[in-house]
Design an enzyme around this catalytic site. Structure first.
Site, PDB file in Angstrom:
ATOM      1  CD  GLU A  43      28.337 -14.945 -70.611  1.00  0.00           C
ATOM      2  OE1 GLU A  43      28.963 -13.931 -70.916  1.00  0.00           O
ATOM      3  OE2 GLU A  43      27.549 -15.511 -71.373  1.00  0.00           O
ATOM      4  CG  ASP A  99      38.628  -9.162 -68.806  1.00  0.00           C
ATOM      5  OD1 ASP A  99      37.653  -9.100 -69.566  1.00  0.00           O
ATOM      6  OD2 ASP A  99      38.855 -10.130 -68.049  1.00  0.00           O
TER       7      ASP A  99
END
Lengths: 393, 262
Positions: B49, B60
């Site tokens: 990814e 995140d």
């Protein structure tokens, strides 16, 4: 034209709920339940009782005679600065804390820029005995020290955020991360008409008491509940949303939002999103954003920590796009002059944010027989250091 | 005519212990992108990814926030990333997915983005803040036309009926977020997630599943592989790239640690 949110959370092409799946359960619950909860009679009774006896509402509508004389017109100030905690922010946090209790939440988080929303959140958490964590950009922690101290005294944990520009956008990112990590017990009290549906609508409804009172007060003072225009400063846009709300469907009332131009909209140091921005998605909402051509959000700048945000509520994006409201921008310099003018003509020291609306009085044509209401969203106590440094007292 | 998407090929050939790695394009150095992908493949990684950096990565944790900031400071953009990846398919055979936030893709143009993905040899896209409903209403055809999987997330809070809905609308695989957290926060994949993993297992979904968030070492990787077809490691890998050793060494060491292979 319809200015209310639709069932998918959109104002025209703006809004929605662009949330990561981690926030789905909480947002879905809010979307399904917020209207049923806040339209309930018992809720309304408790909300209105707190607005009256705790916040101190209705806030006065004050005819500013010397300011009116100066501009050759009739200028009224909606005195949100006289609310408990010193701004309009408490209207929303009182509503949301009651909602959080109905949802069974025990922990409250909030983001804050100038500290007024953080203070209003810490205040209602003390009132209801709920745990409170406020995220605040590290730069704002420094420039709004007195509000930080008040929040701590009220029992809130103030978490400085060191990412990005260390201001309101970064505090909002961190509050969203907290909510993702604590989905069960936590309610996120967003302080403005931003974020995923239903926040923009919910916050606008809680703030709409501002324009509801204006109508009654104007009728009493001028014989008509409709003024010629309403003016308010706009960062995310919650005091403006509240001040415009009950006039949206009266096209004869001119609505003017005033953004923070910072050092000028032609410079990079500005926070005037509608003047320089383009549509995009940030903080789970599709709206105008300050961004570069790669879709990276650019750092806003304003002397006022409360307007230092690179987006704007989707309602305002829609009012701008449809032309229902007009948006101007005032520079730091113009704002400081407006602060001094109000202080010396009326004996009222306004917050930097609110003074943006006052500064725009210089930019429009005011006729003698017209009533203009300026939403004075907050008081200047928190900005004293800036004023002392600038004016040299 | 469509060739079989490489993600489908992968899951057809291998249904266990799929080793997937995330990194942020442009970090630690601007032009490492192709080298990192090649080294990951050489060291046994099954699926990569490639992170598109964003200024405001709200899902995140600190490690990936920092890699995003650094990558943007280095000058990474989606335009540049596609340029860097233009020749990736001359060497790399494993499936590749692009992962990032919606706004940079939206500004690039979603249709144009999907076309560029196909031209580049990208097999899947993961955009956590593109909700299922917006995807279905506005963008699904662009993905389908370009033989591109839109990988959707499920979490411990996702109700069963919504998991089924997401599964039905998904292709490729499901990205199963291990716990309520942002990335790389150190919440470990432990026993208390078993109930969630088993609940999802019992739903008999049509798509394979990879578990991500909180997978940081061999123990958490192996544990995740017990409940899904494999797992995705992000923050722990990004962190390992901070090393001053050459990329070859860093990536070989990292892969060996996770898989136990030498």
């Amino acid at each position: 034209m319809n200015y209310q949110v639709n069932e998918k959370g959109y104002y025209g092409e703006f809004g929605g709920a662009w949330i990561p799946e981690m926030m789905f359960a909480n947002i879905d619950e809010l979307q399904k339940r917020y209207l049923e909860i806040i339209e309930n009679d018992d809720f309304k009774t408790e909300f209105n009782s707190l607005l009256k006896d705790y916040v101190g509402r209705p806030s006065p509508l004050y005819y500013a005679s010397r300011l009116s004389e100066r501009y050759g017109s009739q200028i009224y100030l909606k005195r949100e600065d006289l609310n408990h905690t010193g701004s309009h922010k408490l209207n929303n946090t009182v509503g949301q804390i009651l909602l959080a209790q109905k949802l069974g939440k025990t922990r409250i988080i909030a983001e804050t820029g100038a500290g007024q929303h953080g203070l209003a959140t810490a205040t209602v958490c003390a009132l209801k005995g709920l745990q409170c964590v406020v995220y605040m950009g590290a730069l704002d922690v420094k420039r709004q020290e007195s509000n930080v101290k008040k929040m701590k005294m009220l029992g809130a944990e103030v978490v400085p955020v060191y990412s990005g520009n260390q201001t309101l956008k970064d505090a909002t990112n961190e509050a969203m991360r907290d909510w993702i990590s604590n989905p069960g017990d936590t309610h996120y009290i967003i302080g403005s008409v931003v974020g995923p549906h239903p926040y923009p609508d919910m916050v606008a409804r809680f703030q709409s008491v501002i324009s509801a009172e204006m109508k009654t007060q104007l009728l009493e003072k001028t014989g008509s509940e409709l003024p010629a225009r309403v003016m308010a400063c706009v960062g995310g846009g919650s005091n403006a949303a509240g001040a415009f709300y009950h006039f949206l469907d009266h096209p004869e009332v001119e609505l003017i939002g005033v953004e923070a131009a910072g050092k000028g909209i032609e410079t990079k140091e500005t926070a005037a999103t509608l003047a320089v921005g383009t549509p995009g998605v940030l903080h789970a909402s599709k709206t105008y954003l300050m961004q570069n051509r790669d879709g990276q959000i650019t750092e806003p700048y304003s002397i006022s920590a409360g307007l230092d945000y690179p987006g704007i509520g989707p309602l305002h994006a829609h009012l701008f796009k449809t032309g229902r409201a007009r948006y101007l921008a005032a520079t730091d310099e113009e704002v400081l002059q407006a602060v001094l003018l109000l202080t010396r003509l009326e004996g009222i020291i306004p917050a930097l944010e609110s003074a943006h609306a006052l500064a725009a009085l210089e930019k429009i044509t005011l006729r003698p027989d017209e009533a203009t209401v300026v939403c004075l969203s907050g008081r200047g106590d928190k900005d004293m250091q800036t004023y002392l440094d600038y004016f040299g007292y | 005519m469509n060739i079989e998407n490489r993600i489908n090929q992968l899951f057809r050939k291998k249904d266990r212990n799929i080793f997937s790695v995330y990194f942020t394009a442009g970090y630690p150095r601007l032009h490492d992108t192709a080298a990192i992908i090649e080294l990951l493949e050489q060291n046994g990684v099954d699926l990569v990814e490639i992170g598109i950096p964003f200024s405001d990565p709200t899902a995140d944790g600190p490690v990936i926030q920092r890699s995003n900031d650094a990558a943007l400071k280095n000058g990474m953009s989606l335009e540049l990333l596609f340029e860097q990846l233009a020749k990736v398919r001359e060497k790399v055979r494993i499936p590749l997915a692009l992962m990032g936030y919606f706004n940079p893709v939206y500004q690039f143009g979603v249709e144009r983005f999907c076309r560029r993905c196909r031209e580049t040899g990208i097999d899947g896209v993961i955009l956590p803040d593109l909700p299922l409903e917006e995807y279905q209403e506005h963008f699904q055809p662009f993905f389908a036309e370009n033989n591109l999987h839109n990988i959707l997330l499920i979490t411990p809070q996702t109700p069963d009926d919504r998991i089924r809905k997401i599964d039905a609308a998904s292709s490729g695989f499901l990205y199963m977020v291990s716990s309520s957290s942002t990335t790389g926060t150190g919440k470990k994949v432990e026993d208390f997630h078993r109930e969630y993993f088993e609940r999802v297992h019992d739903l008999q979904l049509k798509n394979p599943r990879l578990i991500g968030f909180g997978i940081s070492d061999r123990a958490t990787f192996e544990n995740a592989c017990r409940y899904a077809n494999g797992a995705i490691i992000g923050s722990a890998f990004v962190k390992s790239l901070d090393s001053s050793d050459p990329l070859e060494q860093v990536i070989a060491r990292f892969a060996a640690e996770i898989t136990g292979r030498r």
